[in-house]
Design an enzyme around this catalytic site. Sequence first.
Site, PDB file in Angstrom:
ATOM      1  N   GLY A 236      17.204 -22.991  63.412  1.00  0.00           N
ATOM      2  CA  GLY A 236      18.302 -23.878  63.079  1.00  0.00           C
ATOM      3  C   GLY A 236      18.305 -25.133  63.934  1.00  0.00           C
ATOM      4  N   CYS A 237      19.087 -26.113  63.491  1.00  0.00           N
ATOM      5  CA  CYS A 237      19.101 -27.400  64.189  1.00  0.00           C
ATOM      6  C   CYS A 237      19.811 -27.283  65.531  1.00  0.00           C
ATOM      7  CB  CYS A 237      19.729 -28.468  63.322  1.00  0.00           C
ATOM      8  SG  CYS A 237      21.318 -28.012  62.606  1.00  0.00           S
ATOM      9  N   TYR A 238      20.971 -26.640  65.552  1.00  0.00           N
ATOM     10  CA  TYR A 238      21.658 -26.458  66.827  1.00  0.00           C
ATOM     11  C   TYR A 238      20.787 -25.667  67.786  1.00  0.00           C
ATOM     12  CZ  TYR A 238      26.388 -27.993  65.402  1.00  0.00           C
ATOM     13  OH  TYR A 238      27.491 -28.712  65.019  1.00  0.00           O
ATOM     14  N   THR A 239      20.160 -24.604  67.256  1.00  0.00           N
ATOM     15  CA  THR A 239      19.425 -23.720  68.150  1.00  0.00           C
ATOM     16  C   THR A 239      18.172 -24.396  68.700  1.00  0.00           C
ATOM     17  OG1 THR A 239      18.747 -22.711  66.068  1.00  0.00           O
ATOM     18  CG2 THR A 239      20.250 -21.492  67.428  1.00  0.00           C
TER      19      THR A 239
ATOM     20  N   THR B 113      17.800 -27.414  69.331  1.00  0.00           N
ATOM     21  CA  THR B 113      18.252 -28.382  70.329  1.00  0.00           C
ATOM     22  C   THR B 113      18.718 -27.703  71.608  1.00  0.00           C
ATOM     23  OG1 THR B 113      18.986 -29.655  68.404  1.00  0.00           O
ATOM     24  CG2 THR B 113      19.673 -30.465  70.568  1.00  0.00           C
TER      25      THR B 113
END
Lengths: 351, 351, 351, 351
Positions: free
Chosen positions: B154-157, B159
């Site tokens: 995922g994008c949050y993860t 990052t």
Amino acid sequence: MTEGRARIAILGASGYTGAELVRLLARHPRVEIVALTADRKAGQSMADVFPQFAPLTLPKLITIDEVDWTGVDLAFCALPHGTTQQVIKRVFESAPHIKMVDLSADFRLRDPGVYEQWYGHPHQALELQQEAVYGVVELYRSDIRKARLVANPGCYTTTAILPVVPLIEAGAIEPDHIVIDAKSGVTGAGRSAKESLLYAEVTDGMHAYGVGSHRHMAELDQEYSKAAGRTVVPSFTPHLIPMTRGIYATIYVKTGAGVGAEGVHRVLADFYKGEPFVHVLPLGQVPQTRFVKGSNMAFIGVIKDRAPDRVIVISTTDNLVKGASGQAVQNMNLVLGFPETTGLEQIALFP
Amino acid sequence: MTEGRARIAILGASGYTGAELVRLLARHPRVEIVALTADRKAGQSMADVFPQFAPLTLPKLITIDEVDWTGVDLAFCALPHGTTQQVIKRVFESAPHIKMVDLSADFRLRDPGVYEQWYGHPHQALELQQEAVYGVVELYRSDIRKARLVANPGCYTTTAILPVVPLIEAGAIEPDHIVIDAKSGVTGAGRSAKESLLYAEVTDGMHAYGVGSHRHMAELDQEYSKAAGRTVVPSFTPHLIPMTRGIYATIYVKTGAGVGAEGVHRVLADFYKGEPFVHVLPLGQVPQTRFVKGSNMAFIGVIKDRAPDRVIVISTTDNLVKGASGQAVQNMNLVLGFPETTGLEQIALFP
Amino acid sequence: MTEGRARIAILGASGYTGAELVRLLARHPRVEIVALTADRKAGQSMADVFPQFAPLTLPKLITIDEVDWTGVDLAFCALPHGTTQQVIKRVFESAPHIKMVDLSADFRLRDPGVYEQWYGHPHQALELQQEAVYGVVELYRSDIRKARLVANPGCYTTTAILPVVPLIEAGAIEPDHIVIDAKSGVTGAGRSAKESLLYAEVTDGMHAYGVGSHRHMAELDQEYSKAAGRTVVPSFTPHLIPMTRGIYATIYVKTGAGVGAEGVHRVLADFYKGEPFVHVLPLGQVPQTRFVKGSNMAFIGVIKDRAPDRVIVISTTDNLVKGASGQAVQNMNLVLGFPETTGLEQIALFP
Amino acid sequence: MTEGRARIAILGASGYTGAELVRLLARHPRVEIVALTADRKAGQSMADVFPQFAPLTLPKLITIDEVDWTGVDLAFCALPHGTTQQVIKRVFESAPHIKMVDLSADFRLRDPGVYEQWYGHPHQALELQQEAVYGVVELYRSDIRKARLVANPGCYTTTAILPVVPLIEAGAIEPDHIVIDAKSGVTGAGRSAKESLLYAEVTDGMHAYGVGSHRHMAELDQEYSKAAGRTVVPSFTPHLIPMTRGIYATIYVKTGAGVGAEGVHRVLADFYKGEPFVHVLPLGQVPQTRFVKGSNMAFIGVIKDRAPDRVIVISTTDNLVKGASGQAVQNMNLVLGFPETTGLEQIALFP
């Protein structure tokens, strides 16, 4: 006062907080704007600088030296940090009857040593610094009523003080574990023509700034430490967000045993019950900056984190209203003996 | 492969990550797009759905059932969570030669119990779940090279994993004191027509959401715990910011004795030396989302906090590139044996 | 040329068009950037000024006087109007082998009298003014191939010339009834720190500016009149829109008898058939700035108005790409004999 | 009326115009909101739908059928086109004492044939259509005072009627050469969850829409033709701009001989002298949407074009205030005999 209206001067009327004061005061039923100053734009009309005021009748912009202080009851001072203390000192010397609400940082710190440490020079008006009352209305209401000089607090600090000070005072949270991740709209930086504030540099992206060095931390330290009865040094990281107005503080706290999110929520809900400008949302509801844009409200939310003793407290204000000019008018209302909400009834402009 | 180019299918090409895959692959010298699916828009051209592709020659949108799998070497799966596991299972059954890079969350969690807990139903393709390789390239590069099924993170993860996992592994920080204040652009939520994603509801303001409940936390727990060798449960609060692209994670950590910001910076600078898509800024420099917009880069900054043992680590990516389609292409490059940076050389679009 | 690559200098590399040239050229397979100048920022690295370039290896910023012209094959000049003509004159005197693509307005007007009228002073390099080729590639391709000095056209003018000149030449519209309502993103005004370009002054609102006085009108008059064989003076009103990039020209025209929207569309579709960077949409389709953001494309749409002889032609480009640096690279490709599309294949970044 | 306040119902309170009515009326000293309807959100509080109203005391949302009409003096109808005419007909039948201000398009067109042509079905309340007064206050003030049903005009039309009708009536311009290039903020499209209104589809870019087919043209035709005494068919092209509020109409007109920009300006300045909500700027000054955001003002500018007989007239309003709910309150004030400006004194929120 003409027809019973208090006569108001605004020093520094060509900036954003000055314009916001005009917006609020132009419709205030108990005051009359009698002087507007802007040294570099003296001679122009407010409508030249802010055309939205064209339909109003307002005094022309003049220099501070041109103000006739005998005709002024209260002045708002929206001048840059540093020069403010000299201007206010001078005004009080020649016109001691004036009341002052100062929007700069000059009189917010009570300790002269702390001031010097953060601002790099000794304070130039030490007596006034001692006299000034810190203008978070919800905490210092009775002192403000009697004040001659109110130090209107910063936008970040208002937003971070309102939800945290009652929690520290109640012993609900551990003062050594406060992390404040703060986000600000662009007008917090004023109307100065800097590359970093250009539309193309701010829109559609974001970044932190002043990490570990933002001067508003000194105010936070002062008020949090006062509440705790000992030195408190929170983590505070400001971010610039592509929005015009709004402060959004996501605050990570650790509660005392058995307090939890419910306990935190109860302290805040009780503390702000009946306050006209602080709204505590039901437990678990998340505020948005949109709820307060253009209004003098602070919205506060309390949310459980995953670990039982960690709670997230979120607080939001409009940096130009409750974070600056609106709170300044609220302070003025107290100083002049008007009902506290007069002229501040506007609801947020959304969408 | 036609002229030595790998033949690529994109399942779910009408969403934002699908469009981003087309953008990146259309100029990739080693691949050819042979199939684009979008069940509800089957029959239309990509230029009908995304007119920026009008100058390109691309296959028409078809349904998944219409794909001729014999002519496909690798497929990107950009379908919703839940249905993805069934689609991929079915494709592998009929065409076991296919390589898959899956952009959904379906194969990211290794523990079936954790999957069920966060997604509310048992996993439908347990064997594939065990087979899948978690596609943070910088951590799992050699496994990815041999993988048939890559679970693109995922994008949050992405990052939040890049800056933190090396620090946990190096013992530089205390795993129980990690606070992640994350901010996301709007495309992280996809192209679904929801009131909460309307322009007038998102622009010029901000708010937190999914506080304490966002599913990306499960991925963080998994990778942080693996690095620590024990269960780690970070605080994680996502916010929606009025920007199209970009994840910005402000991460508050507590260092071990004597480590400090310098030590944290050294660990990260060493770990990512030579990595083409992770740039560690000099100590004290703050990244901006603008530095990575449209590019596959992650930028990481390390900043001292006021207390000696507290450090602020900031990480930023473009959620549609390094946080989704770009990292997916990076994974594809490894799976197909291409140089890792092929097709991903684009620099951020700023301003 | 080193390894067969042309050696490129960029004069004025710290502005937005300079940065955009670096973005495009850094991935161009036939060139090498050997010099970057920025007089006020000389000594800094490009990564100091634009951190998105940190992962690249680029020469340091130097002053124009420090450039070693013997090692340069072609220079892009992205300097302010007025000083440009003197700089280019001086460079040609000392290094006549250099090719120049100039992004300023200095060499766009062929008539010295018209130049003086619009810019308020006589041209300082009259011979070069006569020599310069106006760089709208689609109209002057063969001349550009032989040029030493290309005057890269303005963003508004590129956008308004492409759809209108072929219509005037074909006799399809009446040259005396052209109304151009043009809208521009903010980067059209460059990276100068002006109050009127601050985020808070530009976002979430719009206005016209330079009504009846914008200098790009001189270019329009020149090219429209050349096409018509007589003086043509269109109405042209620019507006500032809260977007980073993009020009959007809504052009109201009156057709000759029996031409109509179909006739207008046919002329443009025929004229641009096979052009790699101009896309004429099917009749009735409306372009968006989003279709071209970050790309070198122009998108043109033709729509019927209610009255049979009135047609609306809409044209859009990215002001920093097809409207400036992209077109400049397209010109460079012609001047240096490279395939015209080299380095310009990027598709729009949307969303 | 309770305590002398008029009792107000708002039908369709969960949309943007409904919320804007609540914002304005909540502080209106002569009215009391007694009913709020929203069929799909009945049972919720306004604070659930629009949390900015949480500090107010407001009635719960109910269905239209639940309204007790005996307790209502005036209703605002903010329902979709088409159903409105049936709802209003029904209300008048059961409660003929009610006054109505309708914000839909249902009663704006006087000619039943024109209505049917633009809306595709015969009007369902023909008598009311004939009775309704078109609510551009500055043109129809005395009729509105006597009206039972006011058809509040559209946002585009208000903005384009105010500057043009007086010019046609005065014979200052040629009615057959009017080109209106109109730009709108996003709230003009309401709060419906459509892909085309998502943040990522609207921000940082722009496009025209409804070219040659927008229904507001019917209103323009009607009012322009009435002023001219013959059929007038202006060119009208709407554009969607990334801003929340604001209509900006750039209007290209051709003056009669000897009139020029001065003559046009004089007609408008005279016509609107003394009008509280229309401000004509000095000749040559250009309005911005920012001057009117959140206020009930229209700002009009007149600028010379290059040709002596061509003039550019620019008009701007906030589509939710003067273009909808503000004008509706202005109409209510007239209908109920209150001073026209009551509750509408707010100045634009800028920045």
